[in-house]
Design a protein around this motif. Structure first.
Motif, mmCIF file in Angstrom:
data_model
loop_
_atom_site.group_PDB
_atom_site.id
_atom_site.type_symbol
_atom_site.label_atom_id
_atom_site.label_comp_id
_atom_site.label_asym_id
_atom_site.label_seq_id
_atom_site.Cartn_x
_atom_site.Cartn_y
_atom_site.Cartn_z
ATOM 1 N N LYS A 134 0.827 -1.212 0.000
ATOM 2 C CA LYS A 134 0.000 0.000 0.000
ATOM 3 C C LYS A 134 0.860 1.261 0.000
ATOM 4 O O LYS A 134 0.524 2.262 -0.634
ATOM 5 C CB LYS A 134 -0.924 -0.002 1.213
ATOM 6 N N GLN A 135 1.967 1.219 0.727
ATOM 7 C CA GLN A 135 2.846 2.387 0.816
ATOM 8 C C GLN A 135 3.568 2.648 -0.502
ATOM 9 O O GLN A 135 3.705 3.794 -0.926
ATOM 10 C CB GLN A 135 3.866 2.186 1.932
ATOM 11 N N SER A 182 2.788 1.250 -3.652
ATOM 12 C CA SER A 182 1.922 1.214 -4.831
ATOM 13 C C SER A 182 2.705 0.788 -6.072
ATOM 14 O O SER A 182 2.802 1.527 -7.059
ATOM 15 C CB SER A 182 1.271 2.588 -5.064
ATOM 16 N N GLN A 206 0.920 8.221 -5.989
ATOM 17 C CA GLN A 206 -0.109 7.210 -6.158
ATOM 18 C C GLN A 206 -0.377 6.483 -4.848
ATOM 19 O O GLN A 206 0.513 6.350 -4.007
ATOM 20 C CB GLN A 206 0.299 6.180 -7.218
ATOM 21 N N ALA A 207 -1.613 6.017 -4.706
ATOM 22 C CA ALA A 207 -1.988 5.190 -3.563
ATOM 23 C C ALA A 207 -2.804 4.010 -4.071
ATOM 24 O O ALA A 207 -3.649 4.167 -4.962
ATOM 25 C CB ALA A 207 -2.796 5.996 -2.544
ATOM 26 N N LEU A 263 -5.699 1.264 -3.744
ATOM 27 C CA LEU A 263 -6.997 1.192 -3.090
ATOM 28 C C LEU A 263 -7.501 -0.247 -3.041
ATOM 29 O O LEU A 263 -7.105 -1.080 -3.844
ATOM 30 C CB LEU A 263 -8.025 2.042 -3.856
ATOM 31 N N GLU A 303 -12.862 0.818 -1.652
ATOM 32 C CA GLU A 303 -12.364 2.197 -1.654
ATOM 33 C C GLU A 303 -12.440 2.791 -3.054
ATOM 34 O O GLU A 303 -12.781 3.963 -3.224
ATOM 35 C CB GLU A 303 -10.934 2.236 -1.127
ATOM 36 N N ARG A 358 -10.866 5.632 5.722
ATOM 37 C CA ARG A 358 -9.741 5.047 4.987
ATOM 38 C C ARG A 358 -9.486 5.785 3.684
ATOM 39 O O ARG A 358 -8.338 6.023 3.300
ATOM 40 C CB ARG A 358 -10.011 3.565 4.711
ATOM 41 N N LEU A 359 -10.571 6.163 3.001
ATOM 42 C CA LEU A 359 -10.418 6.876 1.735
ATOM 43 C C LEU A 359 -9.819 8.262 1.958
ATOM 44 O O LEU A 359 -9.001 8.729 1.156
ATOM 45 C CB LEU A 359 -11.773 6.985 1.027
ATOM 46 N N LYS A 408 -7.631 9.020 4.150
ATOM 47 C CA LYS A 408 -6.193 8.813 4.327
ATOM 48 C C LYS A 408 -5.492 8.599 2.992
ATOM 49 O O LYS A 408 -4.355 9.045 2.794
ATOM 50 C CB LYS A 408 -5.946 7.618 5.255
ATOM 51 N N LYS A 409 -6.174 7.919 2.057
ATOM 52 C CA LYS A 409 -5.583 7.694 0.731
ATOM 53 C C LYS A 409 -5.418 9.017 -0.017
ATOM 54 O O LYS A 409 -4.397 9.239 -0.692
ATOM 55 C CB LYS A 409 -6.442 6.726 -0.081
ATOM 56 N N GLU A 413 -2.418 10.653 1.373
ATOM 57 C CA GLU A 413 -1.175 10.041 0.900
ATOM 58 C C GLU A 413 -0.712 10.654 -0.415
ATOM 59 O O GLU A 413 0.490 10.805 -0.649
ATOM 60 C CB GLU A 413 -1.364 8.534 0.712
#
Length: 231
Positions: free
Chosen positions: A42-43, A45, A152-153, A155, A159, A201-202, A204-205, A208
């Motif tokens: 996730k970190q 991507s 980029q993140a 999902l 999400e 959660r979204l 936070k994305k 990011e």
């Protein structure tokens, strides 16, 4: 520059492979936490994952399934397990290819080049990748990638669905019922707090990728998404 996540506990092999990939202008990240590959994914991507099978804690088949829940990016297994069962099992668990150890570095690079071209480059089928764009924010619906400011993140599928409907209708207020119906097949069985958790959660994305976005809760109704500079 395309990012590759290398999940390999043999550090000497990982360094040799990473150094070789850098010669071909790939940005290679060697996994360091074999108990939480999901968080590293996730970190970072990544555009592609090279995945060993014999790993501490959980094996590569487990992480292959986890990654596939997050993204459709190519996954290539690198393993000394040469049985038909392992190769079939790897593909059935979400891998795109299976390369036996010991391997030629040039063969690995050729495989990576092929998957990158087909997924993102010259041979990619644009029609298969639906996108939603608002301002400098772009959502890749098949790749499950949220992008802005060259960041980029990754999902999850839910999400992505939540981001797509909020972006498409921004800045209109969308009811909780509308959002739940978009994301869950039967919203009557979804706990009331589930939507709140996914919204958090979204948010936070979006943080990011440094997007200038605010997802506002409208009391008694639902949510709306504001993008700075866009009415």
């Amino acid at each position: 520059m395309y990012r590759i996540l290398l999940v390999e506990d043999d550090q000497s092999l990982a360094k040799v492979l990473s150094d070789h990939l850098k010669k071909y202008n790939y940005d290679c990240f060697i996994s360091s936490d074999f108990e939480d590959i999901e968080s590293e994914f996730k970190q970072i991507s990544p555009h592609l994952v090279l995945l060993d099978i014999n790993l501490p804690k959980y094996d590569g088949f487990y992480w292959c399934r986890k990654i596939r829940q997050l993204s459709n990016c190519p996954i290539i297994i690198l393993s000394a397990r040469n049985g038909d069962f392992e190769q079939v099992f790897g593909i059935e668990n979400g891998a795109d290819d299976y390369i036996l150890k010991p391997f030629s570095l040039d063969v690995v690079v050729a495989k990576i080049n092929g998957y990158i071209r087909r997924t993102y480059g010259d041979y990619a089928t644009d029609k298969s990748e639906r996108t939603v764009s608002r301002g400098d924010i772009k959502l890749y619906m098949e790749s499950l990638i949220l992008e802005s400011s060259q960041l980029q993140a990754a999902l999850t599928k839910k999400e992505m669905l939540l981001a797509s409907i909020l972006l498409e209708h921004s800045p209109k207020v969308l009811s909780r019922e509308t959002l739940l119906a978009k994301i869950w097949d039967d919203e009557s069985f979804v706990e009331d707090n589930t939507l709140n958790v996914n919204i958090a959660r979204l948010r936070k994305k979006f943080e990011e990728i440094e997007a200038k976005v605010n997802i506002e809760a409208v009391r008694g109704i639902g949510y709306r998404l504001f993008i700075e500079g866009i009415e």
